[in-house]
Design a protein around this motif. Sequence first.
Motif, PDB file in Angstrom:
ATOM      1  N   ASP A   1      -1.976  10.046  -3.478  1.00 40.18           N
ATOM      2  CA  ASP A   1      -3.215   9.740  -4.202  1.00 40.18           C
ATOM      3  C   ASP A   1      -3.378  10.575  -5.467  1.00 40.18           C
ATOM      4  OD1 ASP A   1      -3.928   7.771  -2.439  1.00 40.18           O
ATOM      5  OD2 ASP A   1      -5.418   8.962  -1.354  1.00 40.18           O
TER       6      ASP A   1
ATOM      7  N   PRO B   1      -1.341   7.855   1.585  1.00 34.21           N
ATOM      8  CA  PRO B   1      -2.420   8.666   1.000  1.00 34.21           C
ATOM      9  C   PRO B   1      -1.926   9.943   0.323  1.00 34.21           C
ATOM     10  CG  PRO B   1      -3.051   7.883   3.177  1.00 34.21           C
ATOM     11  CD  PRO B   1      -1.607   7.538   3.008  1.00 34.21           C
TER      12      PRO B   1
ATOM     13  N   GLU C   1       0.819  -1.215   0.000  1.00 31.49           N
ATOM     14  CA  GLU C   1       0.000   0.000   0.000  1.00 31.49           C
ATOM     15  C   GLU C   1       0.852   1.265   0.000  1.00 31.49           C
ATOM     16  OE1 GLU C   1      -3.746   1.882   2.599  1.00 31.49           O
ATOM     17  OE2 GLU C   1      -2.823  -0.039   3.145  1.00 31.49           O
TER      18      GLU C   1
END
Length: 298
Positions: free
Chosen positions: A44, A41, A38
Motif C-alpha cells: 500500500d 496490503p 488485487e
Amino acid sequence: VEILTHHYPDGDTLGCAYALCLAFQQLGRQAKVTLTSEAAPKFDYLKNGVIMQDFEPEYIVSVDVASDFMLGQSREKYEGRIDLCIDHHMNNAVTAKYKCVESDSAAAAEVVYLILLEMGVTITKEIADCIYTAVSTDTGCFMYVNTSPRTHLIAAELMKYGCDYASINKVMFETKTKAMIKLERMLYDNMSFHCNDRCAVIYTTLQMQQELGLDDEQIEGIASIPRQIEGVLYGITIREKPGSTYKISVRTNGDADACAFCRRFDGGGHKGAAGCTLVGTLEEVKTALVSAVEECLS
C-alpha cells in the motif's frame, strides 16, 4: 496515461506502475494505475503521493507484463490496445504498438528508472521507494543470479534519493504473519523430492488457503522455498486455483533453465525464475512436471 500491471501483482510490476504514475503526474499529465488483480496490503505504501484520477486514457502502458495472458481478467479489455510495453522478459509476447524490453535487466524497474531519467523527472523519495521495492523484490534482496553491477548502482542511487530501504527490506523479506508460518509448516510437510533429490516440489490447495485465511497475494513469496534446499536444481511450487487450474512457479539453481522448462507448458520467464499454468488434478500436474524435469536432466 493508464498504466497496467500483470495479474497476481508483485513488487516489480507495482513499483514500476506507481513510479511511472508519480512521474507523469509530476510532469503535469493525467495518470492512473490499473491493477488487473488485487495487490497485497503490504504494498500500500507504494501509492504514497499518487493523486487518484478518473479519466479516459489517451495512451495505455503496461509494465512487467510478459504476455497478454498475464493481463488476467483484463485481457479481453486491453489486448491489442497497449501503446507501450515496458518489460524485461526475454520472450515478451505482449501485443503492443511499441515495446521497450531489456532482457538483461534484473527487474523491469531498472528500465523504468532509466526512462524516468531520460524524461527529466525529479526522483523523489516516493518514486525511489517504488523503484527500490521493484528491484529488491525481483532480485530476492539482491541474491538472485539476475542481479548485476548496474542493479546495485541503481539501488545505491535510490538510497541517495532517500528511499526507506531498511523498512522496505524488513517488510518484504523478514516480516511474516502467523498464518504464513503455519502455511510454511504445511509446505515443508508436503515437500517431495525427485530425480535423485535434484527436484523439490511443494504445493498449496484452496482448502489450505481457506483454513489459514490467506489470499493469493499473501502467499506470493513461497516459490523460493524449494530452491533453498541443498542440491536442488529445480524448485517447483504448485498452487491450486479455481476450476482445476494450477499456477506453477519454477525456481532454479546452477545451469538449470526455468524459462526453457516452463516453455514446455506454454509459460515463460527468466533462467532462474519462470512460471506456467496447467489444468488437471494435483497428481496429474505434479506427475507432468516431474516427468519434464527428468527429461531436462537427462
